[in-house]
Motif scaffolding. Structure first.
Motif, PDB file in Angstrom:
ATOM      1  N   VAL A  55      38.884  28.753  35.731  1.00  0.00           N
ATOM      2  CA  VAL A  55      39.898  29.045  35.125  1.00  0.00           C
ATOM      3  C   VAL A  55      39.865  29.640  33.745  1.00  0.00           C
ATOM      4  N   VAL A  56      39.175  28.674  33.465  1.00  0.00           N
ATOM      5  CA  VAL A  56      38.923  28.456  31.472  1.00  0.00           C
ATOM      6  C   VAL A  56      37.470  29.194  31.388  1.00  0.00           C
ATOM      7  N   ASP A  57      37.944  29.718  30.052  1.00  0.00           N
ATOM      8  CA  ASP A  57      36.110  30.058  29.422  1.00  0.00           C
ATOM      9  C   ASP A  57      35.393  29.365  28.986  1.00  0.00           C
ATOM     10  N   GLY A  58      33.985  29.117  29.318  1.00  0.00           N
ATOM     11  CA  GLY A  58      33.342  28.189  29.023  1.00  0.00           C
ATOM     12  C   GLY A  58      32.317  27.368  30.692  1.00  0.00           C
ATOM     13  N   ILE A  59      32.727  28.170  31.461  1.00  0.00           N
ATOM     14  CA  ILE A  59      32.662  27.174  32.133  1.00  0.00           C
ATOM     15  C   ILE A  59      31.891  28.902  33.284  1.00  0.00           C
ATOM     16  N   GLU A  60      30.731  29.171  33.854  1.00  0.00           N
ATOM     17  CA  GLU A  60      29.552  30.152  34.276  1.00  0.00           C
ATOM     18  C   GLU A  60      29.669  30.245  35.870  1.00  0.00           C
ATOM     19  N   PRO A  61      28.762  31.333  36.505  1.00  0.00           N
ATOM     20  CA  PRO A  61      28.887  31.236  37.834  1.00  0.00           C
ATOM     21  C   PRO A  61      27.867  30.004  38.393  1.00  0.00           C
ATOM     22  N   VAL A 102      41.581  20.231  39.124  1.00  0.00           N
ATOM     23  CA  VAL A 102      41.277  21.718  39.756  1.00  0.00           C
ATOM     24  C   VAL A 102      42.726  21.911  40.452  1.00  0.00           C
ATOM     25  N   ALA A 103      42.987  22.822  40.441  1.00  0.00           N
ATOM     26  CA  ALA A 103      44.644  23.481  41.247  1.00  0.00           C
ATOM     27  C   ALA A 103      44.158  24.107  42.847  1.00  0.00           C
ATOM     28  N   SER A 104      45.206  23.587  43.765  1.00  0.00           N
ATOM     29  CA  SER A 104      44.729  23.496  44.393  1.00  0.00           C
ATOM     30  C   SER A 104      45.815  25.302  45.217  1.00  0.00           C
ATOM     31  N   VAL A 105      45.657  26.255  45.530  1.00  0.00           N
ATOM     32  CA  VAL A 105      45.976  27.686  46.087  1.00  0.00           C
ATOM     33  C   VAL A 105      46.117  27.957  47.200  1.00  0.00           C
ATOM     34  N   SER A 106      47.350  28.494  47.936  1.00  0.00           N
ATOM     35  CA  SER A 106      47.062  29.255  49.332  1.00  0.00           C
ATOM     36  C   SER A 106      46.425  30.355  49.801  1.00  0.00           C
ATOM     37  N   LYS A 107      46.066  31.216  47.863  1.00  0.00           N
ATOM     38  CA  LYS A 107      45.763  32.585  48.305  1.00  0.00           C
ATOM     39  C   LYS A 107      45.237  33.073  46.782  1.00  0.00           C
ATOM     40  N   LEU A 108      43.413  33.737  47.583  1.00  0.00           N
ATOM     41  CA  LEU A 108      42.810  33.255  45.630  1.00  0.00           C
ATOM     42  C   LEU A 108      43.462  33.958  44.563  1.00  0.00           C
ATOM     43  N   ALA A 109      43.105  32.724  43.528  1.00  0.00           N
ATOM     44  CA  ALA A 109      43.908  33.121  42.338  1.00  0.00           C
ATOM     45  C   ALA A 109      42.731  33.975  41.810  1.00  0.00           C
ATOM     46  N   VAL A 110      43.593  35.735  40.527  1.00  0.00           N
ATOM     47  CA  VAL A 110      43.263  36.425  40.271  1.00  0.00           C
ATOM     48  C   VAL A 110      43.689  36.201  38.992  1.00  0.00           C
ATOM     49  N   GLY A 111      43.589  37.430  37.920  1.00  0.00           N
ATOM     50  CA  GLY A 111      44.417  37.794  37.035  1.00  0.00           C
ATOM     51  C   GLY A 111      44.624  36.990  36.664  1.00  0.00           C
ATOM     52  N   PRO A 112      46.572  37.421  36.346  1.00  0.00           N
ATOM     53  CA  PRO A 112      47.134  36.676  35.692  1.00  0.00           C
ATOM     54  C   PRO A 112      47.644  35.141  36.612  1.00  0.00           C
ATOM     55  N   GLN A 115      45.374  32.540  34.469  1.00  0.00           N
ATOM     56  CA  GLN A 115      45.842  31.858  33.259  1.00  0.00           C
ATOM     57  C   GLN A 115      46.761  31.623  33.132  1.00  0.00           C
ATOM     58  N   GLU A 116      47.761  31.598  34.568  1.00  0.00           N
ATOM     59  CA  GLU A 116      49.058  30.730  34.569  1.00  0.00           C
ATOM     60  C   GLU A 116      48.806  28.993  34.749  1.00  0.00           C
ATOM     61  N   LEU A 117      47.108  28.944  35.910  1.00  0.00           N
ATOM     62  CA  LEU A 117      46.590  28.015  36.379  1.00  0.00           C
ATOM     63  C   LEU A 117      46.123  27.050  35.019  1.00  0.00           C
ATOM     64  N   PRO A 150      37.270  34.108  34.925  1.00  0.00           N
ATOM     65  CA  PRO A 150      38.115  34.782  34.601  1.00  0.00           C
ATOM     66  C   PRO A 150      37.639  36.287  34.111  1.00  0.00           C
ATOM     67  N   THR A 151      36.403  36.698  33.702  1.00  0.00           N
ATOM     68  CA  THR A 151      36.216  37.355  33.128  1.00  0.00           C
ATOM     69  C   THR A 151      35.152  37.863  34.574  1.00  0.00           C
ATOM     70  N   ARG A 152      34.703  37.435  35.032  1.00  0.00           N
ATOM     71  CA  ARG A 152      33.738  37.858  36.425  1.00  0.00           C
ATOM     72  C   ARG A 152      33.864  36.992  37.985  1.00  0.00           C
TER      73      ARG A 152
END
Length: 182
Positions: A55-61, A102-112, A115-117, A150-152
């Motif tokens: 969810v942050v920049d600097g971590i790659e696939p 690490v945040a656990s969420v109930s559905k895929l976290a995309v886009g905004p 950023q919130e996480l 976030p970008t991929r």
């Protein structure tokens, strides 16, 4: 001490089984909070192992995230004191490793939602760890191989290749986990 690897998806569990060394067992827990809450707590050491998203920049696939703590909207933060030792073991074995909440969420976290996480302090997201560990009382680790950032995001043509790469990484890192956690 014997280690149990909790892998949410069947493909993650297969990859982990291929890499097992020593006395460790792999349990496919199922995806999401409902299935995670149905998993019986273990008496010994556990490691939640699978794929996750940055969810942050600097971590790659392909990078590995070792959680220092996990939380969810309905689960109080759970500290993971073995994180630094696990991260060092993985780093020494040649993996690119990041640590953080690490945040656990109930559905895929995309886009905004990503950023919130990130704003709340998370470095990565998954869909199981907090619920799997909320009733566990022994040594624990959370290790997630990043498939999306976030970008991929996963909604691209490159997603299958990133998933395949993550599964290969899971297979390669399980022997390290049996030494560091178990």
């Amino acid at each position: 001490m014997s280690l149990t690897l909790w892998c949410p998806l069947a493909m993650e569990a297969r990859a982990a089984r291929r890499g097992i060394r020593g006395e460790a067992k792999v349990v496919c827990t199922g995806m999401g909070p409902d299935r995670s809450r149905r998993v019986e707590p273990e008496n010994g050491a556990v490691a939640v192992v699978g794929m996750g998203g940055a969810v942050v920049d600097g971590i790659e696939p392909g990078d590995v995230v070792v959680a220092t703590e996990v939380s969810a909207d309905d689960v109080v933060s759970i500290g993971l004191p073995q994180a630094e030792a696990v991260a060092k073991g993985l780093s020494d074995a040649g993996f690119t490793v990041h640590t953080g909440p690490v945040a656990s969420v109930s559905k895929l976290a995309v886009g905004p939602r990503r950023q919130e996480l990130a704003y709340k302090g998370a470095v990565a997201v998954d869909m199981e760890s907090a619920w799997l560990l909320e009733n566990h009382r022994g040594p624990a680790a959370v290790v997630r191989v990043v498939t999306d950032t976030p970008t991929r995001e996963l909604r691209t043509a490159a997603a299958p290749a990133r998933i395949y790469r993550a599964l290969r990484t899971i297979r390669r890192l399980t022997p390290v986990l049996t030494r560091e956690v178990g």
